[in-house]
Design an enzyme around this catalytic site. Structure first.
Site, short mmCIF file in Angstrom:
data_model
loop_
_atom_site.label_atom_id
_atom_site.label_comp_id
_atom_site.label_asym_id
_atom_site.label_seq_id
_atom_site.Cartn_x
_atom_site.Cartn_y
_atom_site.Cartn_z
N THR A 1 -4.71 6.44 -0.30
CA THR A 1 -5.92 7.14 -0.22
C THR A 1 -5.74 8.33 -0.92
OG1 THR A 1 -6.64 6.63 2.62
CG2 THR A 1 -7.59 8.22 1.74
N GLU B 1 -11.16 3.92 3.67
CA GLU B 1 -9.94 4.49 2.34
C GLU B 1 -10.00 4.23 1.40
OE1 GLU B 1 -5.72 3.94 3.85
OE2 GLU B 1 -5.54 4.90 5.67
N GLN C 1 -4.37 2.39 15.41
CA GLN C 1 -2.78 2.58 14.69
C GLN C 1 -1.90 3.81 14.89
OE1 GLN C 1 -3.69 4.46 10.85
NE2 GLN C 1 -2.03 4.89 9.81
N THR D 1 -9.15 -5.91 3.88
CA THR D 1 -8.64 -5.42 2.58
C THR D 1 -9.88 -5.28 1.56
OG1 THR D 1 -6.51 -4.54 2.82
CG2 THR D 1 -7.07 -4.42 0.81
N ASP E 1 0.88 -1.24 0.22
CA ASP E 1 0.21 0.08 0.31
C ASP E 1 1.06 1.45 0.01
OD1 ASP E 1 -2.62 1.35 -0.05
OD2 ASP E 1 -2.61 1.22 1.76
N GLU F 1 -9.49 12.46 7.61
CA GLU F 1 -10.03 13.74 7.20
C GLU F 1 -11.36 14.11 7.02
OE1 GLU F 1 -7.58 13.97 3.53
OE2 GLU F 1 -8.41 11.22 4.02
N ASP G 1 -8.78 0.69 1.61
CA ASP G 1 -8.44 0.04 2.99
C ASP G 1 -8.73 0.77 4.48
OD1 ASP G 1 -5.82 -0.39 4.85
OD2 ASP G 1 -4.69 1.77 3.97
N TYR H 1 1.74 2.19 15.82
CA TYR H 1 2.58 2.74 13.93
C TYR H 1 3.92 2.92 14.49
CZ TYR H 1 2.67 7.70 14.11
OH TYR H 1 3.37 9.11 13.93
N ARG I 1 -7.79 3.37 13.29
CA ARG I 1 -7.59 4.64 13.27
C ARG I 1 -6.96 4.60 14.96
NH1 ARG I 1 -6.32 5.83 8.28
NH2 ARG I 1 -8.42 6.60 7.04
N TYR J 1 0.88 5.54 -0.62
CA TYR J 1 1.11 6.66 0.51
C TYR J 1 0.82 7.95 -1.28
CZ TYR J 1 0.01 9.45 4.82
OH TYR J 1 0.09 9.98 5.65
N LYS K 1 -4.73 -1.89 10.09
CA LYS K 1 -4.77 -2.24 8.99
C LYS K 1 -5.45 -3.64 7.81
CE LYS K 1 -3.74 2.08 7.21
NZ LYS K 1 -4.14 3.24 6.34
N ARG L 1 1.63 17.08 12.22
CA ARG L 1 2.75 17.74 12.61
C ARG L 1 1.85 19.33 12.12
NH1 ARG L 1 4.10 12.66 10.99
NH2 ARG L 1 3.42 13.97 8.58
N HIS M 1 -4.41 13.84 0.93
CA HIS M 1 -3.90 12.80 1.93
C HIS M 1 -2.80 13.58 3.30
CE1 HIS M 1 -5.49 9.53 4.60
NE2 HIS M 1 -4.27 9.24 4.29
N GLU N 1 -9.09 4.09 -2.47
CA GLU N 1 -8.32 4.05 -2.68
C GLU N 1 -7.71 3.67 -4.10
OE1 GLU N 1 -4.78 2.49 -1.58
OE2 GLU N 1 -5.51 2.87 1.03
MN MN Z 1 -4.08 2.68 2.80
#
Ligand code: MN
Length: 411
Positions: A346, A185, A226, A243, A113, A359, A219, A230, A223, A115, A239, A129, A120, A187
């Site tokens: 995503t 997600e 995660q 899927t 997968d 989001e 996906d 992560y 959260r 990114y 994850k 951040r 996204h 995708e």
């Molecule tokens: Mn994904």
């Protein structure tokens, strides 16, 4: 290369295919379904080789053959389905889609997968951040993680809410409970055609020859799991519980009319290193797809309401092309096998059109409101997510992917 199979005036003797909004004769996706059949005597040469390779339990042998064979099969099937004289021979092997059960089209050896959806990555990065949403590597290489192939399922299979370790910000330690932040997600999936050899990178200029086709991919993501798990090695149980993909492979050939220039990098963005940069890939390596996500809650289903569109995005929001992803994947020597699957990451549009609830709900702080008044930050049991996509261009028949659908069940 475009040919007679893309002619928007081509008509099929299967009347319901003419004007079909997803699968007109210009699409001709490949898949695995029951009952399975192989028309005898109507195929010769490369088309026959391709059809034989496609007649087993999985399409890996066909994917391994490469573009020449897919093209021969596409041209012959297009001829047969538009030739009224062929109807008598083929009627018995044509099935109504709703009478068929569609399976995963290939044995997926490995799933990766990416990114590559830059809006996204920027939106999610901003939640964590605000001063530096994208990490320094983002514009130099297509970031990815190795996902889990065993838990990929075809559209329609129920997704069970996973349990996992959750740690609330104020709590001294984690608990093991059903996720409270189940997300989707949006995708695009990419199917690897011919594989590659261990230790031999695929040059960027040849990478496209290894992409057989595309599908839709959800996906599913937990959260809260995660957030806790992560670091430092990336997503794992957040994850790998499941899927979902759409079961038809829409071939690279069917998407040929919808290939476009990769959107130019904004000025100031670095040019990637030479092994990830090819002018012809930049000129024609992106694909123009309108994707959307619909949600139907348990309450909506009970009251007979149709799924409601909650977001839409375009594949031009991908910062890296499929060829760049594939070239990067093999650049250190990793081999690919026919039937491997890539997720794009995503896909969200700039300034809206977010491809995840993370989001849409601004990290779970601002619920979306459905037309019946229901609110969602994340998915509740009974919620159903349906992803669809369409490709359109003046002068060509519009094509689609079918559905990528799943309902959430309690843990
Ligand atoms: Mn994904």
């Amino acid at each position: 290369m475009m040919d007679a199979t893309h002619d928007q005036n081509l008509k099929c003797w299967v009347a319901s295919a003419n004007g079909h909004d997803q699968f007109p004769i210009q699409n001709l996706p490949i898949g695995i379904f029951q009952p399975g059949v192989l028309a005898e005597g109507l195929l010769t040469g490369d088309a026959k080789v391709a059809a034989s390779a496609a007649s087993g339990d999985a399409l890996n042998p066909l994917l391994a053959l490469g573009g020449r064979f897919r093209l021969a099969l596409r041209r012959r099937i297009s001829e047969l389905l538009s030739d009224a004289d062929a109807e008598a021979h083929l009627r018995k092997v044509v099935h109504t889609a709703r009478d068929c059960v569609l399976h995963l089209p290939a044995d997926i050896g490995d799933y990766t997968d990416f990114y590559a959806g830059i809006h996204h990555a920027t939106a999610v990065g901003t939640l964590f951040r605000p001063d530096a949403p994208l990490l320094p590597n983002y514009k130099h290489l297509p970031v990815a993680y190795h996902g889990r192939a065993s838990s990929i399922r075809a559209s329609g299979v129920t997704v069970r809410r996973p349990r996992g370790q959750l740690k609330m910000p104020e709590a001294p330690g984690p608990v093991f409970e059903p996720t409270r932040r189940l997300d989707f997600e949006l995708e695009l999936g990419m199917w690897v055609g011919p594989g590659s050899e261990l230790g031999v990178p695929v040059p960027i200029g040849q990478a496209r020859e290894h992409i057989a086709g595309y599908c839709l991919l959800n996906d599913w993501s937990a959260r809260d799991v995660q957030t806790w798990e992560y670091q430092p090695l990336g997503p794992f149980l957040a994850k790998n519980f499941m899927t979902t993909i759409s079961p038809w492979i829409v071939t690279a050939e069917a998407l040929e009319p919808f290939r476009i220039q990769q959107p130019p990098r904004p000025s100031g963005d670095p040019r990637p290193l030479p092994h990830l940069w090819d002018e012809s890939d930049q000129a024609r390596g992106a694909v123009d797809l309108d994707l959307e996500v619909r949600l139907r809650t348990e309450t909506m289903r009970r009251s007979g309401r149709e799924p409601e569109r909650i977001t839409a995005a375009n594949s031009q929001s991908l910062y890296w092309t499929a060829a760049q992803m594939l070239a990067h994947h093999t650049s250190g020597g990793c081999d690919l096998r026919a039937g491997d699957l890539f997720g794009s990451g995503t896909i969200s549009n700039a300034g809206g059109g977010s491809g995840s609830l993370l989001e849409l709900s601004k990290g779970g702080t601002d619920p979306i409101v459905l037309s019946n008044g229901e609110r969602r930050t994340f998915l509740l049991d009974g919620d159903e997510i349906i992803i669809k996509a369409r490709a359109h261009r003046p002068g060509f028949a519009s094509i689609g992917f079918g559905e990528c659908r799943g309902i959430v069940a309690a843990s």
